[in-house]
Motif scaffolding. Sequence first.
Motif, PDB file in Angstrom:
ATOM      1  N   MET A 146       0.890  -1.276   0.024  1.00 36.68           N
ATOM      2  CA  MET A 146      -0.084   0.216  -0.137  1.00 36.68           C
ATOM      3  C   MET A 146       0.330   1.616  -0.298  1.00 36.68           C
ATOM      4  N   ARG A 147       0.064   2.463  -0.448  1.00 27.31           N
ATOM      5  CA  ARG A 147       0.988   3.750   0.124  1.00 27.31           C
ATOM      6  C   ARG A 147       1.442   3.759   0.908  1.00 27.31           C
ATOM      7  N   GLY A 148       1.981   4.745   1.521  1.00 23.38           N
ATOM      8  CA  GLY A 148       2.805   5.235   2.298  1.00 23.38           C
ATOM      9  C   GLY A 148       3.950   4.127   3.428  1.00 23.38           C
ATOM     10  N   VAL A 149       4.611   4.701   4.856  1.00 25.40           N
ATOM     11  CA  VAL A 149       4.263   3.474   5.687  1.00 25.40           C
ATOM     12  C   VAL A 149       3.880   4.018   6.657  1.00 25.40           C
ATOM     13  N   ARG A 150       4.513   3.079   7.812  1.00 28.81           N
ATOM     14  CA  ARG A 150       3.544   2.825   8.989  1.00 28.81           C
ATOM     15  C   ARG A 150       5.120   2.945  10.659  1.00 28.81           C
ATOM     16  N   SER A 151       4.416   3.972  10.825  1.00 32.23           N
ATOM     17  CA  SER A 151       5.400   3.769  12.609  1.00 32.23           C
ATOM     18  C   SER A 151       5.571   2.450  12.669  1.00 32.23           C
ATOM     19  N   MET A 152       6.589   2.436  14.206  1.00 32.67           N
ATOM     20  CA  MET A 152       6.221   1.104  14.435  1.00 32.67           C
ATOM     21  C   MET A 152       7.208   1.301  15.990  1.00 32.67           C
ATOM     22  N   LYS A 153       7.061   0.763  16.701  1.00 28.44           N
ATOM     23  CA  LYS A 153       7.763   0.549  17.922  1.00 28.44           C
ATOM     24  C   LYS A 153       9.052  -0.200  17.861  1.00 28.44           C
ATOM     25  N   ASN A 154       9.919   0.554  18.607  1.00 31.43           N
ATOM     26  CA  ASN A 154      11.447  -0.136  18.803  1.00 31.43           C
ATOM     27  C   ASN A 154      11.053  -2.019  19.656  1.00 31.43           C
ATOM     28  N   ASP A 155      12.437  -2.487  19.888  1.00 29.02           N
ATOM     29  CA  ASP A 155      12.030  -3.404  20.775  1.00 29.02           C
ATOM     30  C   ASP A 155      12.015  -3.446  22.165  1.00 29.02           C
ATOM     31  N   ASP A 156      12.087  -2.528  22.676  1.00 29.18           N
ATOM     32  CA  ASP A 156      12.098  -2.188  24.261  1.00 29.18           C
ATOM     33  C   ASP A 156      11.093  -0.775  24.809  1.00 29.18           C
ATOM     34  N   GLU A 157       9.806  -0.780  23.661  1.00 24.09           N
ATOM     35  CA  GLU A 157       8.675  -0.089  23.496  1.00 24.09           C
ATOM     36  C   GLU A 157       7.568  -0.757  23.994  1.00 24.09           C
ATOM     37  N   ASP A 158       6.309  -0.646  25.179  1.00 21.34           N
ATOM     38  CA  ASP A 158       5.096  -0.988  24.536  1.00 21.34           C
ATOM     39  C   ASP A 158       4.025   0.295  24.704  1.00 21.34           C
ATOM     40  N   SER A 159       2.975   0.004  25.121  1.00 27.19           N
ATOM     41  CA  SER A 159       2.225   1.230  24.930  1.00 27.19           C
ATOM     42  C   SER A 159       2.047   1.606  26.427  1.00 27.19           C
ATOM     43  N   ARG A 168      12.807  -8.956  11.263  1.00 27.73           N
ATOM     44  CA  ARG A 168      12.781  -7.976  12.567  1.00 27.73           C
ATOM     45  C   ARG A 168      11.940  -7.198  13.420  1.00 27.73           C
ATOM     46  N   PHE A 169      10.985  -6.677  12.132  1.00 27.91           N
ATOM     47  CA  PHE A 169      10.154  -6.255  12.254  1.00 27.91           C
ATOM     48  C   PHE A 169       8.900  -6.899  13.253  1.00 27.91           C
ATOM     49  N   LEU A 170       8.850  -8.049  12.751  1.00 24.69           N
ATOM     50  CA  LEU A 170       8.082  -9.454  12.787  1.00 24.69           C
ATOM     51  C   LEU A 170       8.721 -10.001  15.079  1.00 24.69           C
ATOM     52  N   SER A 171       9.832  -9.703  14.614  1.00 22.54           N
ATOM     53  CA  SER A 171      10.723 -10.325  16.486  1.00 22.54           C
ATOM     54  C   SER A 171      10.540  -8.875  17.267  1.00 22.54           C
ATOM     55  N   TYR A 172      10.236  -7.834  16.740  1.00 23.40           N
ATOM     56  CA  TYR A 172      10.211  -6.438  17.774  1.00 23.40           C
ATOM     57  C   TYR A 172       8.539  -6.754  18.867  1.00 23.40           C
ATOM     58  N   ARG A 173       7.826  -7.380  17.501  1.00 20.51           N
ATOM     59  CA  ARG A 173       6.228  -7.369  17.999  1.00 20.51           C
ATOM     60  C   ARG A 173       6.515  -8.342  18.297  1.00 20.51           C
ATOM     61  N   GLU A 174       7.248  -9.363  19.217  1.00 21.25           N
ATOM     62  CA  GLU A 174       7.078 -10.334  19.438  1.00 21.25           C
ATOM     63  C   GLU A 174       6.059 -11.386  19.389  1.00 21.25           C
ATOM     64  N   THR A 183      14.998   8.873  27.624  1.00 23.84           N
ATOM     65  CA  THR A 183      13.184   7.961  27.946  1.00 23.84           C
ATOM     66  C   THR A 183      12.904   6.451  28.357  1.00 23.84           C
ATOM     67  N   PHE A 184      11.876   6.582  28.741  1.00 24.03           N
ATOM     68  CA  PHE A 184      11.591   5.578  29.828  1.00 24.03           C
ATOM     69  C   PHE A 184      11.201   4.882  28.619  1.00 24.03           C
ATOM     70  N   ARG A 185      12.141   3.088  28.889  1.00 28.62           N
ATOM     71  CA  ARG A 185      11.886   2.132  28.115  1.00 28.62           C
ATOM     72  C   ARG A 185      11.739   0.745  29.292  1.00 28.62           C
ATOM     73  N   LYS A 186      11.184  -0.557  27.829  1.00 30.48           N
ATOM     74  CA  LYS A 186      11.215  -1.511  28.846  1.00 30.48           C
ATOM     75  C   LYS A 186      12.760  -1.513  28.958  1.00 30.48           C
ATOM     76  N   MET A 187      13.394  -3.242  29.736  1.00 28.88           N
ATOM     77  CA  MET A 187      14.271  -3.204  29.929  1.00 28.88           C
ATOM     78  C   MET A 187      14.097  -4.952  29.627  1.00 28.88           C
ATOM     79  N   ASN A 188      13.619  -5.802  30.486  1.00 30.57           N
ATOM     80  CA  ASN A 188      13.172  -7.241  30.031  1.00 30.57           C
ATOM     81  C   ASN A 188      11.897  -7.709  31.325  1.00 30.57           C
ATOM     82  N   GLU A 189      11.728  -8.549  30.940  1.00 31.76           N
ATOM     83  CA  GLU A 189      10.488  -9.105  31.570  1.00 31.76           C
ATOM     84  C   GLU A 189      10.690 -10.833  32.367  1.00 31.76           C
TER      85      GLU A 189
END
Length: 479
Positions: A32-45, A326-332, A451-457
């Motif tokens: 599709m046209r355009g791009v989409r934003s994506m979170k880093n692997d240490d980000e969540d909502s 890696r996009f799939l990996s970052y989204r688990e 910046t506030f980020r997720k370190m691990n689980e």
Amino acid sequence: MNKVGIMAAGAYIPYFYIDRDTIAGAWNKKGMRGVRSMKNDDEDSVTMAVEAARSCIRFVDHERITGVFFSSVSAPYEEKSHAGIVAAACDLPRTLNTADVMGSLRGGTGAVKLAADAACVNPKEQSLVIASDCRNAYPNSRKEQLLGDAAAAVIIGSENLIATIDEYVAVSDEIVDVWRNSGERFVNWGESRFILDEGYTRSLSFAVNELLSKIEMQPSDFDKVILPAPDLREYLRLAKRLGFSPEQVQDPLLLEVGDCGTAQVLLLLAAVLERARPGDRLLIANYANGADAMALTVTEEILKKRAVTSVEALLSARREFKEYSRFLSYREICPTVESVYNLKPSNAQTWREQDTFLRFKGSKCKRCKTEIFPANRVCHNCGSIDEYELVNLSDRTAAVYTFTLDELAGSDDDPVVGQVCANDEFGVRYYNTMTDFDPDEVAVGMELEFTFRKMNELGNFKNYYWKFMPVRVKEGGKT
């Protein structure tokens, strides 16, 4: 009755974006046209919500915030307060009402209504409302390309308003059109024509027309209209049906960000307020199992509270991500091999150390004014013991003193770990990891922010902390 409305607005769009052709190309399709934003692997909502909130609360007195409402349909916990995490990371007072408004894409506007009602009852109420989402769609689906990650925040109260809320209409319509069952990872959509005709168009048309009738206004009376946009065309069809011209309708940023769930209409509101003029009339609508519609009027106060971190600046300070795997990996969705690092953190220690982990506070000596991070009972400058006060350091910037880029310490899908020693202007030295950076651009003297980020689980719960990242948007909105 006292006027209530928006005191400040802010937004967050992740550093990474991915071209839709990159996603489609992995499946030998045309994108599709355009791009989409994506979170880093240490980000969540939650981490995105914190960043949006921080861009917003700088305009108000933190100590006067009385409530935090967090809205998302992609929150990391099934059972736990997310608003509480955001409140701690923003170093807000303990005497605070926190609530999660979950399970609906109308959660953000619903929370605005709750906050506005609270301010009507008690003019001292000032509530921070944040909507944040990073939803997953089935791989190889059109929605995988169309969705995006983002967060937005507003402060609702009755003082120093940049926009008044003049009227609010809510409509409830039961329909199974977009849903996700408990335990499922991907969002489900019904047949598109059914969703658009019997859900989206029907509910929004009723809510908007009901609003116009209550305030006795015509579509042409509004300077800007914000509509939820499920795709690249349908929102314009709806706008035409309702009597709005294309010039009145705010660009939904689908080509730059995507459909960012609960955050979408608040993100668009933040973008509108960046350019709004005193006296502008705004109409905002939102959809999910019914619809919300609001009429707002921009005030003179808007001239004093232009967002430092604007939507426009965030869009211009991004980096393209070119690897679909890696996009799939970052989204688990397709995780890599788990780390062998399996120490179990203590939730009791996490609680004890939240002034450091979440609120990011250091100590300031009452005798010699030396500041130290993390907080220390003993001043390393004058030797005084237990003579200090805690100070928040998260809004500061620092300059790289020295650094290493370790290509062995990271995970399989994010191998380069930046370890940085940096100093701020008050002489505080920090040792921390870095995120959202280009390894080729890291240099001594580089300006950094926190910046506030997720370190691990580890320990089977989310471990959050603060990281360095290169300053993304400088004062004045420059990148």
